[in-house]
Each structure stands twice: as C-alpha cells, then as structure tokens.
Design a protein around this motif. Structure first.
Motif, PDB file in Angstrom:
ATOM      1  N   UNK A   1       0.829  -1.198   0.000  1.00 23.56           N
ATOM      2  CA  UNK A   1       0.000   0.000   0.000  1.00 23.56           C
ATOM      3  C   UNK A   1       0.869   1.256   0.000  1.00 23.56           C
ATOM      4  N   UNK A   2       1.946   1.233   0.782  1.00 23.67           N
ATOM      5  CA  UNK A   2       2.853   2.380   0.815  1.00 23.67           C
ATOM      6  C   UNK A   2       3.507   2.587  -0.546  1.00 23.67           C
ATOM      7  N   UNK A   3       3.990   1.512  -1.144  1.00 25.39           N
ATOM      8  CA  UNK A   3       4.627   1.601  -2.460  1.00 25.39           C
ATOM      9  C   UNK A   3       3.640   2.171  -3.475  1.00 25.39           C
ATOM     10  N   UNK A   4       2.423   1.656  -3.449  1.00 25.52           N
ATOM     11  CA  UNK A   4       1.397   2.121  -4.386  1.00 25.52           C
ATOM     12  C   UNK A   4       1.119   3.612  -4.200  1.00 25.52           C
ATOM     13  N   UNK A   5       1.024   4.055  -2.974  1.00 21.28           N
ATOM     14  CA  UNK A   5       0.774   5.474  -2.705  1.00 21.28           C
ATOM     15  C   UNK A   5       1.938   6.353  -3.135  1.00 21.28           C
ATOM     16  N   UNK A   6       3.149   5.871  -2.919  1.00 21.97           N
ATOM     17  CA  UNK A   6       4.345   6.680  -3.213  1.00 21.97           C
ATOM     18  C   UNK A   6       4.619   6.828  -4.710  1.00 21.97           C
ATOM     19  N   UNK A   7       4.167   5.881  -5.540  1.00 24.44           N
ATOM     20  CA  UNK A   7       4.450   5.993  -6.976  1.00 24.44           C
ATOM     21  C   UNK A   7       3.483   6.927  -7.698  1.00 24.44           C
ATOM     22  N   UNK A   8       2.308   7.152  -7.124  1.00 23.15           N
ATOM     23  CA  UNK A   8       1.259   7.924  -7.803  1.00 23.15           C
ATOM     24  C   UNK A   8       1.719   9.315  -8.270  1.00 23.15           C
ATOM     25  N   UNK A   9       2.429  10.101  -7.446  1.00 26.24           N
ATOM     26  CA  UNK A   9       2.828  11.437  -7.912  1.00 26.24           C
ATOM     27  C   UNK A   9       3.746  11.425  -9.136  1.00 26.24           C
ATOM     28  N   UNK A  10       4.327  10.277  -9.435  1.00 27.67           N
ATOM     29  CA  UNK A  10       5.272  10.189 -10.551  1.00 27.67           C
ATOM     30  C   UNK A  10       4.652   9.599 -11.813  1.00 27.67           C
ATOM     31  N   UNK A  11       3.364   9.352 -11.772  1.00 30.64           N
ATOM     32  CA  UNK A  11       2.648   8.908 -12.969  1.00 30.64           C
ATOM     33  C   UNK A  11       2.106  10.171 -13.634  1.00 30.64           C
ATOM     34  N   UNK A  12       2.959  10.786 -14.448  1.00 31.01           N
ATOM     35  CA  UNK A  12       2.633  12.058 -15.113  1.00 31.01           C
ATOM     36  C   UNK A  12       3.171  12.033 -16.537  1.00 31.01           C
TER      37      UNK A  12
END
Length: 125
Positions: free
Chosen positions: A59-70
């Motif tokens: 869950x932490x990994x999933x949350x942390x990658x979101x800002x970099x999906x641009x």
C-alpha cells in the motif's frame, strides 16, 4: 588463519518490508537518476518477492508511486506503471487500492498528447 564456518544469512522475507518501504520513501528525493533507480528496483523487488511482501508495504509503495505517474517524465511513468502492474499480479487483493490511487493518474496521462513509447506500452498492458 580465520575461518567463518557458521555464516547465518537471514531470509530475504525478513527485510522485504523495510527495503520496499525505504525504496518508496526515497522516491521523494530530488535526484531524477536516484528516483529512477529506486523505481527500477521496486519493479524487480515486487516482481520477484511481491507475494511475500506485507500488504501495508504494498500500500505504501502504491501510494508513493502515484505522484510520478505524469506526462512530464514518461520513463519514470513507465516504471511506476510497471510497479503497479507487478503489485496487481503479486497481490490481487490490492486491486481496489491500485484502482483508487493509480488509475486516475494513468487516465490523466492517457489524455496527454505526449504519451508514447514505453509508458504507452505499459499502460496498454
């Protein structure tokens, strides 16, 4: 002459949570090269050991990658989407989390005229 006859190697599962957590936390660093290496490591780590990783770490990994999906850095986006795919493949119970957190970012990238190459390929998987 010194000999180590008893070397104890801890199983990797004992450090997976810490490694996954640290790698995802490092994504906020300013260095693009370091961020890229961390996401690349996360892709491999989740692919190989995702079934053994705690759900909280995923869950932490999933949350942390979101800002970099641009659409500003499609290579990092490609790697982040690969991480999300590996999370889904290794822990199907994470589907609701990935849908809630990653899918909106992916859909936003899909609207970009800049989408191409590896990022496009990863999104189409």
């Amino acid at each position: 002459n010194m000999c180590c006859s008893k070397v104890h190697v801890a199983p990797i599962t004992s450090v997976l949570a810490a490694v996954g957590s640290n790698l995802s936390t490092y994504l906020s660093q300013n260095s693009r090269a370091f961020r890229q290496q961390c996401v690349d490591c996360l892709v491999s780590l989740v692919k190989k050991y995702g079934t053994s990783m705690p759900t909280e770490t995923m869950m932490q990994i999933t949350s942390e990658i979101v800002p970099f999906i641009t659409d500003t850095d499609l290579y990092i986006t490609d790697l982040c989407v690969q991480v999300a795919i590996q999370v889904l493949e290794s822990q199907p119970s994470m589907v609701p989390v990935v849908v809630e957190k990653c899918v909106p970012a992916v859909l936003s990238v899909c609207r970009s005229p800049l989408l191409q190459g590896g990022a496009l390929d990863s999104i189409l998987l």
